[in-house]
Motif scaffolding. Structure first.
Motif, PDB file in Angstrom:
ATOM      1  N   MET A  33       0.865  -1.185   0.000  1.00 49.90           N
ATOM      2  CA  MET A  33       0.000   0.000   0.000  1.00 49.90           C
ATOM      3  C   MET A  33       0.898   1.231   0.000  1.00 49.90           C
ATOM      4  SD  MET A  33      -3.050   1.576   0.299  1.00 49.90           S
ATOM      5  CE  MET A  33      -4.308   0.511   1.042  1.00 49.90           C
ATOM      6  N   ILE A  34       0.926   1.957  -1.108  1.00 50.44           N
ATOM      7  CA  ILE A  34       1.727   3.171  -1.207  1.00 50.44           C
ATOM      8  C   ILE A  34       0.954   4.340  -0.604  1.00 50.44           C
ATOM      9  CG2 ILE A  34       2.787   4.834  -2.800  1.00 50.44           C
ATOM     10  CD1 ILE A  34       3.188   2.488  -4.754  1.00 50.44           C
ATOM     11  N   VAL A  35       1.603   5.084   0.266  1.00 45.62           N
ATOM     12  CA  VAL A  35       1.063   6.345   0.778  1.00 45.62           C
ATOM     13  C   VAL A  35       1.904   7.465   0.169  1.00 45.62           C
ATOM     14  CG1 VAL A  35       0.719   7.795   2.814  1.00 45.62           C
ATOM     15  CG2 VAL A  35       0.245   5.339   2.934  1.00 45.62           C
ATOM     16  N   PRO A  36       1.313   8.323  -0.665  1.00 45.17           N
ATOM     17  CA  PRO A  36       2.119   9.308  -1.405  1.00 45.17           C
ATOM     18  C   PRO A  36       2.480  10.562  -0.620  1.00 45.17           C
ATOM     19  CG  PRO A  36      -0.167   9.454  -2.084  1.00 45.17           C
ATOM     20  CD  PRO A  36      -0.092   8.324  -1.096  1.00 45.17           C
ATOM     21  N   PHE A  37       2.435  10.479   0.693  1.00 47.70           N
ATOM     22  CA  PHE A  37       2.813  11.596   1.554  1.00 47.70           C
ATOM     23  C   PHE A  37       3.604  11.055   2.746  1.00 47.70           C
ATOM     24  CE2 PHE A  37      -0.867  13.186  -0.732  1.00 47.70           C
ATOM     25  CZ  PHE A  37      -0.410  14.433  -1.161  1.00 47.70           C
ATOM     26  N   ALA A  38       4.245  11.960   3.472  1.00 47.62           N
ATOM     27  CA  ALA A  38       5.095  11.566   4.590  1.00 47.62           C
ATOM     28  C   ALA A  38       4.283  11.009   5.756  1.00 47.62           C
ATOM     29  CB  ALA A  38       5.925  12.765   5.054  1.00 47.62           C
ATOM     30  N   ALA A  39       4.955  10.303   6.630  1.00 43.61           N
ATOM     31  CA  ALA A  39       4.314   9.747   7.809  1.00 43.61           C
ATOM     32  C   ALA A  39       3.824  10.854   8.738  1.00 43.61           C
ATOM     33  CB  ALA A  39       5.297   8.844   8.554  1.00 43.61           C
ATOM     34  N   GLY A  40       2.689  10.595   9.394  1.00 42.06           N
ATOM     35  CA  GLY A  40       2.196  11.509  10.418  1.00 42.06           C
ATOM     36  C   GLY A  40       0.999  12.340  10.014  1.00 42.06           C
ATOM     37  N   GLY A  41       0.764  12.521   8.713  1.00 40.10           N
ATOM     38  CA  GLY A  41      -0.358  13.339   8.248  1.00 40.10           C
ATOM     39  C   GLY A  41      -1.627  12.524   8.056  1.00 40.10           C
TER      40      GLY A  41
END
Length: 316
Positions: A33-41
């Motif tokens: 599962m790709i998350v296209p933003f940084a961790a924490g948001g």
């Protein structure tokens, strides 16, 4: 008669084989599962919640989350673009799938991916630190008419940019934009005075709201929140700013999937909202459940794309 009976058996066997073949696809090994933003948001929280719920809804399925931040989401979407036809990859999607192409910054469009599911909607809150002179969103607009107001955005072409652009178009003001890669970076930026105003999801600021470190000015939803923590915040429209916009949360698969792969992921997605993990994520992050699957999700994206076009025009 015996010949007719034999033919009927053969036809039934053939149909059964076709039906089994159409429904026998499953991912081979772990799914990414790709998350296209940084961790924490908010996007990271959504991707991890959906991945966990998929595992619960599909026993034996293993979904590994991978943050591929950069380019306001473009790096992550481009990574999925390169996995065409590979049903072992997914991407936690939100409104950037539309705003990035409309900005003219990328070559892909929503049509390059397979829409699987929209699962929830996430509203926005304009926030400031506790000692800010701004008490309402109207105060922010008035300050921007006569001077500089810096606003932070989690991605130069994300939902924050859309909403601030809408406000600019409706009021005639201009903000000084300061882009960040995720909502998780905006909170310390507001608290540290790097920016004056940020637009954040409720789940990203609940801790600072409870401590009193941040204050809300208005929400960008059509109606006020029913959650007690945010129920007193007026809508932007109540403050004579005719803007409302929410961020959807869901997931995509790569383009080029066959019917069996599409059917598997759509069916798996329908089990997500039934899990306790998903419902806890909704409650903990103050989202609203809002489901669309497959082609219906694709039609929603098309309609939203049309609505956003006048707001995010490509540079001439």
């Amino acid at each position: 008669m015996r010949a007719a009976a034999l033919l009927a058996i053969l036809l039934a066997t053939a149909c059964g084989a076709t039906a089994n073949t159409a429904g026998d696809w499953k991912p081979r090994g772990d799914v990414r599962m790709i998350v296209p933003f940084a961790a924490g948001g908010g996007s990271d929280l959504a991707g991890r919640a959906i991945a966990t719920a998929l595992e619960k809804a599909q026993p034996g399925l293993k979904v590994t989350v991978e943050n591929r931040e950069g380019g306001s989401g473009a790096v992550g979407y481009s990574a999925l673009l390169g996995k065409k036809g590979n049903g072992n990859y997914l991407l936690a999607t939100e409104n950037a799938i539309l705003s990035l192409p409309l900005s003219g910054q990328v070559s892909f469009t929503r049509k390059d991916f397979t829409p699987v599911a929209k699962l929830a909607e996430d509203g926005g809150i304009l926030v400031v630190k506790k000692d800010s002179p701004f008490k309402t969103c109207t105060d922010v607009i008035n300050a921007a008419r006569s001077g500089r107001v810096s606003v932070g955005m989690s991605g130069a072409f994300g939902v924050d940019n859309v909403i601030f652009t809408m406000i600019e178009q409706k009021t005639g003001v201009k903000f000084q934009r300061v882009p960040f890669e995720s909502g998780g970076e905006l909170v310390p930026a507001v608290l540290g005075g790097q920016i004056q105003v940020a637009l954040l999801n409720p789940g990203e600021v609940i801790g600072q709201f409870k401590s009193g470190a941040l204050r809300g000015l208005c929400v960008t939803t059509d109606k006020r929140y029913t959650y007690p923590e945010f129920a007193d915040l007026p809508t932007a429209k109540e403050q004579q700013i005719d803007v409302s916009y929410v961020q959807f949360r869901g997931f995509l698969a790569p383009g080029g999937l066959d019917g069996r792969e599409r059917a598997y992921w759509e069916q798996a997605a329908k089990g997500v909202t039934k899990t306790a993990e998903f419902q806890k994520w909704l409650k903990d992050n103050y989202l609203q459940q809002a489901e669309l699957y497959g082609d219906d999700f694709g039609k929603y994206l098309e309609q939203l794309d049309t609505a956003l076009a006048p707001v995010l025009k490509k540079p001439s």
